[in-house]
Design a protein around this motif. Structure first.
Motif, mmCIF file in Angstrom:
data_model
loop_
_atom_site.group_PDB
_atom_site.id
_atom_site.type_symbol
_atom_site.label_atom_id
_atom_site.label_comp_id
_atom_site.label_asym_id
_atom_site.label_seq_id
_atom_site.Cartn_x
_atom_site.Cartn_y
_atom_site.Cartn_z
ATOM 1 N N ASN A 1 4.672 2.504 1.036
ATOM 2 C CA ASN A 1 5.585 2.486 -0.103
ATOM 3 C C ASN A 1 5.507 3.806 -0.863
ATOM 4 N N GLY A 2 5.837 4.892 -0.170
ATOM 5 C CA GLY A 2 5.875 6.204 -0.807
ATOM 6 C C GLY A 2 5.021 7.241 -0.121
ATOM 7 N N GLY A 3 3.996 6.834 0.598
ATOM 8 C CA GLY A 3 3.089 7.788 1.234
ATOM 9 C C GLY A 3 3.506 8.129 2.643
ATOM 10 N N THR B 1 0.843 -1.195 0.000
ATOM 11 C CA THR B 1 0.000 0.000 0.000
ATOM 12 C C THR B 1 0.879 1.245 0.000
ATOM 13 N N TYR B 2 0.412 2.298 -0.639
ATOM 14 C CA TYR B 2 1.159 3.552 -0.719
ATOM 15 C C TYR B 2 1.256 4.220 0.649
ATOM 16 N N SER B 3 0.159 4.210 1.407
ATOM 17 C CA SER B 3 0.188 4.726 2.778
ATOM 18 C C SER B 3 -0.079 3.558 3.733
ATOM 19 N N SER B 4 -0.923 3.745 4.720
ATOM 20 C CA SER B 4 -1.146 2.693 5.720
ATOM 21 C C SER B 4 -1.799 1.444 5.128
ATOM 22 N N GLY B 5 -1.463 0.312 5.729
ATOM 23 C CA GLY B 5 -2.199 -0.906 5.394
ATOM 24 C C GLY B 5 -3.601 -0.835 5.961
ATOM 25 N N ILE B 6 -3.709 -0.418 7.239
ATOM 26 C CA ILE B 6 -5.008 -0.219 7.894
ATOM 27 C C ILE B 6 -4.983 1.135 8.590
ATOM 28 N N ASP B 7 -5.979 1.961 8.307
ATOM 29 C CA ASP B 7 -6.150 3.296 8.892
ATOM 30 C C ASP B 7 -7.516 3.377 9.563
ATOM 31 N N GLY C 1 7.493 -0.393 4.019
ATOM 32 C CA GLY C 1 8.156 0.306 2.926
ATOM 33 C C GLY C 1 9.217 1.272 3.422
ATOM 34 N N THR C 2 9.791 2.003 2.517
ATOM 35 C CA THR C 2 10.935 2.855 2.842
ATOM 36 C C THR C 2 10.615 4.342 2.759
ATOM 37 N N HIS D 1 7.726 -6.146 13.209
ATOM 38 C CA HIS D 1 9.151 -6.345 12.924
ATOM 39 C C HIS D 1 9.527 -5.937 11.502
ATOM 40 N N HIS D 2 10.834 -5.785 11.309
ATOM 41 C CA HIS D 2 11.452 -5.431 10.034
ATOM 42 C C HIS D 2 10.806 -4.196 9.405
ATOM 43 N N LEU D 3 10.981 -3.082 10.124
ATOM 44 C CA LEU D 3 10.451 -1.790 9.685
ATOM 45 C C LEU D 3 11.575 -0.762 9.630
ATOM 46 N N PRO D 4 11.443 0.231 8.742
ATOM 47 C CA PRO D 4 12.464 1.276 8.667
ATOM 48 C C PRO D 4 12.315 2.340 9.757
#
Length: 188
Positions: free
Chosen positions: A85-87, A60-66, A111-112, A137-140
């Motif tokens: 992934n960009g948002g 997803t560009y922004s949140s997976g769940i908002d 995402g980054t 886990h595994h977050l920037p």
């Protein structure tokens, strides 16, 4: 089989979601896959008595769940993968929401984007909520975040979560724009 909603090629307006419950009450979203969203995967804004359970959001560009400006909400047993992934925003965001539970979710491999990307964030006047038994886990960015921003955020319980392999803190409490944060309980 699992129903999949694929947003490939669909340009969504800002502040929306591929699955958008905004303005609706007494809804359960269960067992869906929301993939390739140009905004959020699942969004609930100004809703009441909502259950978001057993879903997967991916890429997803922004949140997976908002969840924004809502009340009486359960977000449980979801998997959020490759959000932000960009948002902006966080992988799983709770904003201005009262009486909520965020439990048993698996939030990972975000995402980054430089403008967001925290694992689970409770913010902007949220109150009377619980965040527990989540695996992040595994977050920037950081794992679990409570932020008053410019509002009164209070009475949040955070317990029995597992957070690892994040580039920043596992848990952070903040009031970035002068808001007030009170009665946040962090325990095992």
């Amino acid at each position: 089989e699992t129903a999949t909603i694929d947003g490939t090629g669909i340009e969504l307006p800002q502040w929306t979601g591929l699955v958008d419950l905004s303005g609706h009450d007494h809804i359960t979203v269960k067992g869906l896959r929301a993939v390739n969203s140009t905004r959020a995967g699942i969004l609930a804004d100004t809703c009441g008595h909502i259950v978001i359970e057993g879903n997967t959001t991916t890429n997803t560009y922004s949140s997976g769940i908002d969840v924004w400006n809502s009340h009486d909400v359960v977000v449980a047993g979801n998997e959020v993968v490759q959000a932000n992934n960009g948002g902006d925003q966080e992988n799983l965001s709770i904003l201005g929401t009262t009486r909520f539970e965020v439990r048993d979710n698996h939030v990972h491999d975000g995402g980054t984007t430089p403008a967001g990307g925290e694992g689970i964030c409770v913010k902007d006047g949220s109150s009377f909520g619980k965040v527990y038994r989540n695996h992040v886990h595994h977050l920037p960015r950081l794992g679990i975040y409570v932020d008053g921003w410019d509002k009164y955020t209070h009475d949040i319980e955070i317990f029995a979560n597992t957070v690892h392999d994040t580039e920043n803190d596992g848990f952070t409490l903040a009031s970035e724009m002068g808001g007030q944060v009170e009665r946040v309980f962090l325990y095992n």
